[in-house]
Scaffold this motif. Structure first.
Motif, PDB file in Angstrom:
ATOM      1  N   SER A   6       0.850  -1.196   0.000  1.00  0.00           N
ATOM      2  CA  SER A   6       0.000   0.000   0.000  1.00  0.00           C
ATOM      3  C   SER A   6       0.881   1.239   0.000  1.00  0.00           C
ATOM      4  O   SER A   6       2.070   1.165   0.337  1.00  0.00           O
ATOM      5  CB  SER A   6      -0.923   0.000   1.218  1.00  0.00           C
ATOM      6  N   PRO A   7       0.315   2.403  -0.351  1.00  0.00           N
ATOM      7  CA  PRO A   7       1.112   3.652  -0.292  1.00  0.00           C
ATOM      8  C   PRO A   7       1.642   3.933   1.114  1.00  0.00           C
ATOM      9  O   PRO A   7       2.780   4.388   1.269  1.00  0.00           O
ATOM     10  CB  PRO A   7       0.112   4.723  -0.746  1.00  0.00           C
ATOM     11  N   ASN A   8       0.827   3.695   2.131  1.00  0.00           N
ATOM     12  CA  ASN A   8       1.280   3.910   3.502  1.00  0.00           C
ATOM     13  C   ASN A   8       2.439   2.983   3.858  1.00  0.00           C
ATOM     14  O   ASN A   8       3.361   3.361   4.596  1.00  0.00           O
ATOM     15  CB  ASN A   8       0.140   3.698   4.493  1.00  0.00           C
ATOM     16  N   ALA A   9       2.391   1.757   3.326  1.00  0.00           N
ATOM     17  CA  ALA A   9       3.437   0.784   3.624  1.00  0.00           C
ATOM     18  C   ALA A   9       4.794   1.244   3.097  1.00  0.00           C
ATOM     19  O   ALA A   9       5.836   0.888   3.665  1.00  0.00           O
ATOM     20  CB  ALA A   9       3.083  -0.578   3.031  1.00  0.00           C
ATOM     21  N   TRP A  10       4.794   2.052   2.037  1.00  0.00           N
ATOM     22  CA  TRP A  10       6.044   2.604   1.536  1.00  0.00           C
ATOM     23  C   TRP A  10       6.677   3.527   2.583  1.00  0.00           C
ATOM     24  O   TRP A  10       7.882   3.466   2.835  1.00  0.00           O
ATOM     25  CB  TRP A  10       5.802   3.384   0.231  1.00  0.00           C
ATOM     26  N   ASP A  11       5.855   4.387   3.183  1.00  0.00           N
ATOM     27  CA  ASP A  11       6.362   5.283   4.229  1.00  0.00           C
ATOM     28  C   ASP A  11       6.813   4.488   5.449  1.00  0.00           C
ATOM     29  O   ASP A  11       7.835   4.809   6.074  1.00  0.00           O
ATOM     30  CB  ASP A  11       5.281   6.288   4.641  1.00  0.00           C
ATOM     31  N   TYR A  12       6.053   3.465   5.802  1.00  0.00           N
ATOM     32  CA  TYR A  12       6.434   2.628   6.951  1.00  0.00           C
ATOM     33  C   TYR A  12       7.757   1.918   6.683  1.00  0.00           C
ATOM     34  O   TYR A  12       8.615   1.811   7.577  1.00  0.00           O
ATOM     35  CB  TYR A  12       5.346   1.583   7.234  1.00  0.00           C
ATOM     36  N   SER A  13       7.924   1.436   5.448  1.00  0.00           N
ATOM     37  CA  SER A  13       9.158   0.719   5.090  1.00  0.00           C
ATOM     38  C   SER A  13      10.375   1.623   5.213  1.00  0.00           C
ATOM     39  O   SER A  13      11.439   1.198   5.680  1.00  0.00           O
ATOM     40  CB  SER A  13       9.061   0.174   3.666  1.00  0.00           C
ATOM     41  N   SER A  14      10.226   2.880   4.785  1.00  0.00           N
ATOM     42  CA  SER A  14      11.336   3.828   4.895  1.00  0.00           C
ATOM     43  C   SER A  14      11.754   4.011   6.347  1.00  0.00           C
ATOM     44  O   SER A  14      12.955   4.028   6.666  1.00  0.00           O
ATOM     45  CB  SER A  14      10.928   5.167   4.276  1.00  0.00           C
ATOM     46  N   TRP A  15      10.777   4.138   7.236  1.00  0.00           N
ATOM     47  CA  TRP A  15      11.115   4.315   8.646  1.00  0.00           C
ATOM     48  C   TRP A  15      11.744   3.053   9.229  1.00  0.00           C
ATOM     49  O   TRP A  15      12.667   3.124  10.039  1.00  0.00           O
ATOM     50  CB  TRP A  15       9.876   4.700   9.459  1.00  0.00           C
ATOM     51  N   VAL A  16      11.266   1.900   8.819  1.00  0.00           N
ATOM     52  CA  VAL A  16      11.840   0.635   9.287  1.00  0.00           C
ATOM     53  C   VAL A  16      13.308   0.543   8.909  1.00  0.00           C
ATOM     54  O   VAL A  16      14.152   0.118   9.715  1.00  0.00           O
ATOM     55  CB  VAL A  16      11.048  -0.568   8.712  1.00  0.00           C
ATOM     56  N   ARG A  17      13.660   0.949   7.702  1.00  0.00           N
ATOM     57  CA  ARG A  17      15.062   0.894   7.266  1.00  0.00           C
ATOM     58  C   ARG A  17      15.940   1.799   8.133  1.00  0.00           C
ATOM     59  O   ARG A  17      17.040   1.409   8.544  1.00  0.00           O
ATOM     60  CB  ARG A  17      15.178   1.294   5.784  1.00  0.00           C
ATOM     61  N   ASN A  18      15.466   3.009   8.407  1.00  0.00           N
ATOM     62  CA  ASN A  18      16.236   3.929   9.246  1.00  0.00           C
ATOM     63  C   ASN A  18      16.337   3.440  10.688  1.00  0.00           C
ATOM     64  O   ASN A  18      17.379   3.595  11.335  1.00  0.00           O
ATOM     65  CB  ASN A  18      15.596   5.319   9.215  1.00  0.00           C
ATOM     66  N   TYR A  19      15.276   2.855  11.179  1.00  0.00           N
ATOM     67  CA  TYR A  19      15.275   2.310  12.542  1.00  0.00           C
ATOM     68  C   TYR A  19      16.278   1.171  12.659  1.00  0.00           C
ATOM     69  O   TYR A  19      17.028   1.073  13.643  1.00  0.00           O
ATOM     70  CB  TYR A  19      13.870   1.843  12.883  1.00  0.00           C
ATOM     71  N   ALA A  20      16.329   0.307  11.647  1.00  0.00           N
ATOM     72  CA  ALA A  20      17.286  -0.807  11.647  1.00  0.00           C
ATOM     73  C   ALA A  20      18.724  -0.289  11.615  1.00  0.00           C
ATOM     74  O   ALA A  20      19.611  -0.834  12.287  1.00  0.00           O
ATOM     75  CB  ALA A  20      17.027  -1.722  10.454  1.00  0.00           C
ATOM     76  N   LEU A  21      18.968   0.782  10.839  1.00  0.00           N
ATOM     77  CA  LEU A  21      20.307   1.370  10.786  1.00  0.00           C
ATOM     78  C   LEU A  21      20.722   1.923  12.143  1.00  0.00           C
ATOM     79  O   LEU A  21      21.883   1.806  12.554  1.00  0.00           O
ATOM     80  CB  LEU A  21      20.348   2.483   9.738  1.00  0.00           C
ATOM     81  N   TYR A  22      19.777   2.525  12.866  1.00  0.00           N
ATOM     82  CA  TYR A  22      20.097   3.059  14.192  1.00  0.00           C
ATOM     83  C   TYR A  22      20.460   1.932  15.159  1.00  0.00           C
ATOM     84  O   TYR A  22      21.454   2.022  15.888  1.00  0.00           O
ATOM     85  CB  TYR A  22      18.917   3.851  14.736  1.00  0.00           C
ATOM     86  N   ILE A  23      19.688   0.863  15.159  1.00  0.00           N
ATOM     87  CA  ILE A  23      19.963  -0.255  16.068  1.00  0.00           C
ATOM     88  C   ILE A  23      21.299  -0.908  15.706  1.00  0.00           C
ATOM     89  O   ILE A  23      22.091  -1.279  16.586  1.00  0.00           O
ATOM     90  CB  ILE A  23      18.823  -1.286  16.023  1.00  0.00           C
ATOM     91  N   GLU A  24      21.568  -1.024  14.404  1.00  0.00           N
ATOM     92  CA  GLU A  24      22.846  -1.610  13.975  1.00  0.00           C
ATOM     93  C   GLU A  24      24.011  -0.722  14.407  1.00  0.00           C
ATOM     94  O   GLU A  24      25.045  -1.222  14.878  1.00  0.00           O
ATOM     95  CB  GLU A  24      22.850  -1.768  12.454  1.00  0.00           C
ATOM     96  N   GLU A  25      23.863   0.608  14.279  1.00  0.00           N
ATOM     97  CA  GLU A  25      24.914   1.532  14.698  1.00  0.00           C
ATOM     98  C   GLU A  25      25.089   1.503  16.213  1.00  0.00           C
ATOM     99  O   GLU A  25      26.204   1.671  16.725  1.00  0.00           O
ATOM    100  CB  GLU A  25      24.579   2.959  14.244  1.00  0.00           C
ATOM    101  N   ARG A  26      24.014   1.304  16.934  1.00  0.00           N
ATOM    102  CA  ARG A  26      24.081   1.174  18.395  1.00  0.00           C
ATOM    103  C   ARG A  26      24.958  -0.011  18.795  1.00  0.00           C
ATOM    104  O   ARG A  26      25.780   0.071  19.705  1.00  0.00           O
ATOM    105  CB  ARG A  26      22.660   0.996  18.941  1.00  0.00           C
ATOM    106  N   LEU A  27      24.769  -1.132  18.092  1.00  0.00           N
ATOM    107  CA  LEU A  27      25.583  -2.310  18.345  1.00  0.00           C
ATOM    108  C   LEU A  27      27.030  -2.079  17.927  1.00  0.00           C
ATOM    109  O   LEU A  27      27.966  -2.509  18.617  1.00  0.00           O
ATOM    110  CB  LEU A  27      25.003  -3.506  17.587  1.00  0.00           C
ATOM    111  N   GLU A  28      27.237  -1.369  16.819  1.00  0.00           N
ATOM    112  CA  GLU A  28      28.584  -1.079  16.334  1.00  0.00           C
ATOM    113  C   GLU A  28      29.325  -0.164  17.307  1.00  0.00           C
ATOM    114  O   GLU A  28      30.522  -0.330  17.545  1.00  0.00           O
ATOM    115  CB  GLU A  28      28.508  -0.432  14.948  1.00  0.00           C
TER     116      GLU A  28
END
Length: 434
Positions: free
Chosen positions: A130-152
């Motif tokens: 869905s169109p909303n899912a595109w916006d949600y997916s973008s935030w999920v990618r950024n959230y994953a990068l933050y958690i990965e950087e936290r571990l790094e």
């Protein structure tokens, strides 16, 4: 049945099928069911009992084989899904485990990711339903990068956001120049979690964002403590280190502005009711200008292997770079940390400094109010045969400088005095050597 309802029905069927297979085949039935329930396709937060079951399985008291099994199960869940709800709920479980489970979980997850593709790398994740899912997916990618950087950041500098860093004032220049870029990169990833579009109004994303916002206080406190220490050492550094330190200081000011914008977004959301925000002030511009000018002079006049300036002649740093205070505010699910900023304006600094006409050799007061320079550092300066020689000057320009200083006070006086003293010391040291 519309497409959205059909999608939800298919997701529920997948979850129930997975649970059925677990009951028949798994040796960790209770844990596998909890993982499926905690990361289901339902677009709402999971029940707390399932998350606590997972946390119990990855605690330090459990066998390492159980912890490894749980990490593998969460990794498979992330790798196989194309549903934003499953992805973000899995990330929330991992993120909360960093905060609520002992540090052994981060160590186990770090060991799991070494030698293989990172399980938190979701840069190609897309939910096209869905169109909303595109916006949600973008935030999920950024959230994953933050958690990965936290571990790094935990791997590189042993910094744990939850426990904080109490050694910022004890770090030497080498460690500061290693810690600060890692912490600033972590804050950069955090700032990227600012939601956009439909993601702003999604309740699951707002919950994850509230966790991220609460951690921003501790990260920025650590950066501020390290930066204050770096500023105190700046005019004792060799020129290459000083160039790196200046870049770090500039970046800290830029990130302070970005963090203020991030807080403004959070204020308009429901989570803003549980957090108290205050404006974050920028570092004093005149001090940045003084640092930049000093580095230019040092690059033009000084060798790379000499200290940049006598410790007793260094410029004063701003009295307050970016002090932050926080207090905890109770909520139903978790304790969020309130954020407040404390700053001191240049006018306040000038008011606290008495008017005086001082010669160029007068020691500049420490406007930061930090620790005084140690006697051991002064003795090392005197014994160092490579140190710059500072001798009185008979240059008639000194009288001009004195006249100028007679009309200035406070912060401006400190900058003029230090700048004049530094130029005299550099020029006359050449005469001494000749």
């Amino acid at each position: 049945m519309d497409q959205q309802s059909l999608r939800k029905a298919i997701g529920a069927l997948k979850d129930s099928t997975t649970v059925g297979l677990v009951k028949v085949n798994s040796d960790y039935k209770e844990l596998d069911i909890a993982i499926v329930k905690a990361t289901s396709h339902v677009e709402m937060l999971a029940k707390e009992k399932y998350i606590q079951t997972i946390f119990s399985a990855i605690s330090a008291s459990r066998p390492r084989a159980d912890v490894a099994y749980c990490i593998n199960a969460l990794a498979r869940r992330l790798a196989k899904t194309h549903n934003w709800a499953v992805a973000i709920k899995t990330l929330i479980v991992i993120h909360r485990a960093f905060r609520e489970v002992d540090a052994t979980f981060q160590e186990e997850l770090m060991n799991f990711t070494m030698g293989r593709s990172h399980m938190l790398n979701l840069c190609h994740f897309k939910d096209k339903s869905s169109p909303n899912a595109w916006d949600y997916s973008s935030w999920v990618r950024n959230y994953a990068l933050y958690i990965e950087e936290r571990l790094e950041c935990f791997r590189i500098v042993k910094y744990d956001v939850e426990t904080g860093n109490t050694r910022t004032l004890d770090l030497d220049t080498v460690n500061l120049l290693e810690h600060l870029p890692s912490l600033q990169q972590l804050l950069l990833r955090l700032l990227s979690c600012q939601p956009e579009g439909a993601a702003i109004y999604n309740s699951v994303i707002q919950y994850a964002l509230s966790i991220v916002a609460s951690e921003s206080t501790k990260i920025y406190n650590a950066i501020t403590g390290c930066t204050l220490n770096l500023v105190d050492k700046f005019f004792e550094m060799q020129r290459n280190d000083a160039l790196r330190a200046l870049e770090i200081y500039r970046k800290a000011g830029y990130q302070a502005e970005r963090l203020s914008e991030f807080y403004e977004i959070c204020k308009g959301l429901e989570l803003g009711r549980e957090l108290k925000f205050a404006k974050i002030e920028q570092p004093d511009v005149s001090f940045i200008d003084a640092m930049e000018q000093y580095v230019k002079d040092a690059l033009r006049t000084q060798p790379a292997n000499l200290n940049m300036v006598d410790a007793n002649k260094r410029l004063p740093a701003p009295k307050s770079f970016m002090g932050i205070e926080h207090k905890k505010v109770d909520s139903n699910d978790d304790k969020q940390e309130a954020i407040a900023a404390v700053s001191v304006s240049p006018e306040q600094i000038a008011a606290e400094t008495p008017k005086a006409s001082v010669p160029a050799q007068t020691e500049v007061p420490d406007l930061l109010g930090l620790d005084d320079a140690s006697q051991g550092a002064a003795e090392l300066e005197e014994n160092n045969t490579l140190a710059l020689a500072v001798v009185p000057s008979s240059d008639p320009l000194d009288s001009t400088s004195a006249d100028l200083m007679g009309e200035t006070t406070g912060w401006e006086l400190a900058l003029v005095t230090a700048s004049t003293s530094n130029r005299s010391a550099i020029g006359e040291s050449k005469l001494v050597r000749n």
